[in-house]
Scaffold this active site. Structure first.
Site, mmCIF file in Angstrom:
data_model
loop_
_atom_site.group_PDB
_atom_site.id
_atom_site.type_symbol
_atom_site.label_atom_id
_atom_site.label_comp_id
_atom_site.label_asym_id
_atom_site.label_seq_id
_atom_site.Cartn_x
_atom_site.Cartn_y
_atom_site.Cartn_z
ATOM 1 N N GLU A 175 59.423 72.319 -134.420
ATOM 2 C CA GLU A 175 57.986 72.604 -134.292
ATOM 3 C C GLU A 175 57.210 72.575 -135.617
ATOM 4 O O GLU A 175 56.518 73.526 -135.959
ATOM 5 C CB GLU A 175 57.793 73.964 -133.612
ATOM 6 C CG GLU A 175 58.442 74.027 -132.240
ATOM 7 C CD GLU A 175 58.348 75.396 -131.582
ATOM 8 O OE1 GLU A 175 57.917 76.346 -132.249
ATOM 9 O OE2 GLU A 175 58.706 75.506 -130.399
ATOM 10 N N GLU A 285 64.999 71.555 -123.867
ATOM 11 C CA GLU A 285 64.663 72.903 -123.376
ATOM 12 C C GLU A 285 63.952 72.812 -122.021
ATOM 13 O O GLU A 285 62.921 73.441 -121.809
ATOM 14 C CB GLU A 285 63.775 73.637 -124.393
ATOM 15 C CG GLU A 285 64.353 73.666 -125.798
ATOM 16 C CD GLU A 285 63.523 74.466 -126.801
ATOM 17 O OE1 GLU A 285 62.702 75.298 -126.371
ATOM 18 O OE2 GLU A 285 63.696 74.253 -128.004
HETATM 19 C C1 GLA Z 1 60.697 77.208 -128.284
HETATM 20 C C2 GLA Z 1 61.942 77.313 -129.127
HETATM 21 C C3 GLA Z 1 63.081 77.918 -128.395
HETATM 22 C C4 GLA Z 1 62.654 79.087 -127.548
HETATM 23 C C5 GLA Z 1 61.549 78.659 -126.642
HETATM 24 C C6 GLA Z 1 61.063 79.732 -125.708
HETATM 25 O O1 GLA Z 1 60.654 76.153 -127.478
HETATM 26 O O2 GLA Z 1 62.361 76.080 -129.644
HETATM 27 O O3 GLA Z 1 64.036 78.341 -129.320
HETATM 28 O O4 GLA Z 1 62.263 80.136 -128.377
HETATM 29 O O5 GLA Z 1 60.466 78.289 -127.434
HETATM 30 O O6 GLA Z 1 61.814 80.838 -125.661
#
Ligand code: GLA
Length: 375
Positions: A175, A285
């Protein structure tokens, strides 16, 4: 695939025979409920269903990664890849400078090894869930670039070296790009302490340190909202710049915190664009909350409307992911089943996965299964 297809046809034939033998005056409640129509089917474990395409992963806690727990058993049945939900983040591994805490991360890695699963490492460099000492001195002032860079190098080298050969892919930087900026003026997330200290140089260095510590690990840049035009173009430019400058990067992680409204065109356009970078793509994710907007009424019940939305959305998504399986090398859910997800709020459950709160396949699971078998 053909054999499986036959199996599902055989099942349909059985249903038709049973239906024709039933008293025509008797209306079966099961057959009236659109969500129950799949329930006689045998679930093919996800890792087998997708074996020809990509490993299927789940984000886990160390408690879940134990053979005796229901979660551990669901992991053994369905998943071929694990990611630590939290315990490999910088604040979990090195909360105090120089003092590493390995027990929780080791637990997940050992469980994965015992069960022949891959491990994705998440994450080495992030503005969040990182200890203050990485950024600030004892007076609360930001470190100099030299001090911060040295600490970053030390952290990455120690962590990647420990799991060399066990973690096959690392989210090296998480990020780093600015999220909302339709005019494209702000490129990087400038509120990140990493950026405040040294601008984007930390991104380049993090990849170099990770490659030095484990030349065989696949190195990823990971981000959310990556399928939206304002962000995907920044990610494209970043990865292009890194590659042009000889910085070792192997892939882009699309977090995949998507929704039942996610646009097929956005996903395809993004994958088409990133394909031109000649990198691997991993969905790192994936979760799909059932609501169409934040304003929709809270629910603690998984309604047939939610089920229908997820059937449509998950089928679309997996259809696209299979179309791009030549570049997609892992698809990981950000959890196992609907009992445990970061998306739940008091009174408002998100039900974002294919497995329910009992870790059993939901109707949407069978929808996805049939999609794969019928391709
Ligand atoms: C982001 C992070 C993850 C997690 C998610 C939500 O996407 O990369 O590690 O913290 O948020 O929990």
């Amino acid at each position: 695939m053909k054999i499986n297809k036959k199996t599902s046809w055989a099942f349909m034939a059985l249903v038709l025979i049973a239906w024709s033998c039933a008293d025509p005056g008797e209306v079966s409640p099961e057959l009236n409920d659109p969500d129950d129509e799949d329930m006689g089917e045998i679930a093919i474990p996800l890792k087998e269903l997708f074996e020809a395409y990509f490993p299927i992963g789940a984000a886990v806690t160390p408690q879940q990664a134990t053979a005796s727990s229901p979660h551990g058993q669901a992991l053994q049945t369905h998943f071929s890849s694990l990611t630590a939900e939290n315990v490999m983040k910088p604040d979990a591994l090195q909360r105090v400078k120089g003092q590493y805490t390995w027990t929780n991360a080791d637990q997940i890695v050992q469980f994965a090894k015992d069960n022949n699963m891959k491990v994705r490492g998440h994450t080495l460099t992030w503005h969040s869930q990182s200890p203050d000492w990485m950024f600030y001195d004892e007076n609360g002032d930001l470190h100099t670039p030299e001090v911060a860079m040295k600490q970053l190098e030390e952290h990455i080298t120690t962590v990647v070296s420990r799991y060399k050969g066990d973690v096959y892919a690392w989210d090296v930087v998480n990020e780093a790009m600015f999220d909302w900026d339709p005019n494209g003026q702000i490129i990087y997330r400038e509120d990140s302490p990493w950026f405040k200290i040294m601008g984007p140089a930390y991104i380049d260095s993090a990849f170099v340190y990770a490659r030095r510590a484990d030349p065989d690990a696949k190195l990823f840049y990971n981000d959310y909202n990556s399928i939206f035009s304002w962000k995907r173009n920044k990610i494209y430019d970043l990865v292009k710049r890194l590659k042009d400058n000889g910085i070792p990067i192997d892939g882009i992680g699309l977090q995949g915190h998507w929704s039942v409204n996610t646009s097929e065109a956005d996903i395809r356009t993004t994958l088409d664009l990133f394909r031109t970078l000649d990198v691997e793509i991993q969905i790192t994710e994936l979760d799909l909350p059932v609501y169409t907007s934040n304003d929709e009424a809270d629910s603690e019940v998984y309604t047939s409307t939610f089920s229908f939305r997820q059937k449509v959305a998950y089928s679309m998504i997996f259809n696209v992911l299979l179309d791009y399986s030549d570049i997609i090398t892992n698809v990981t859910f950000w959890g196992i089943g609907d009992d445990h997800t970061w998306l739940d709020k008091p009174g408002r459950k998100a039900f974002p996965f294919l497995l329910d709160e009992e870790l059993q396949p939901k109707p949407v699971y069978f929808e996805v299964q049939n999609l794969v078998l019928n391709r």
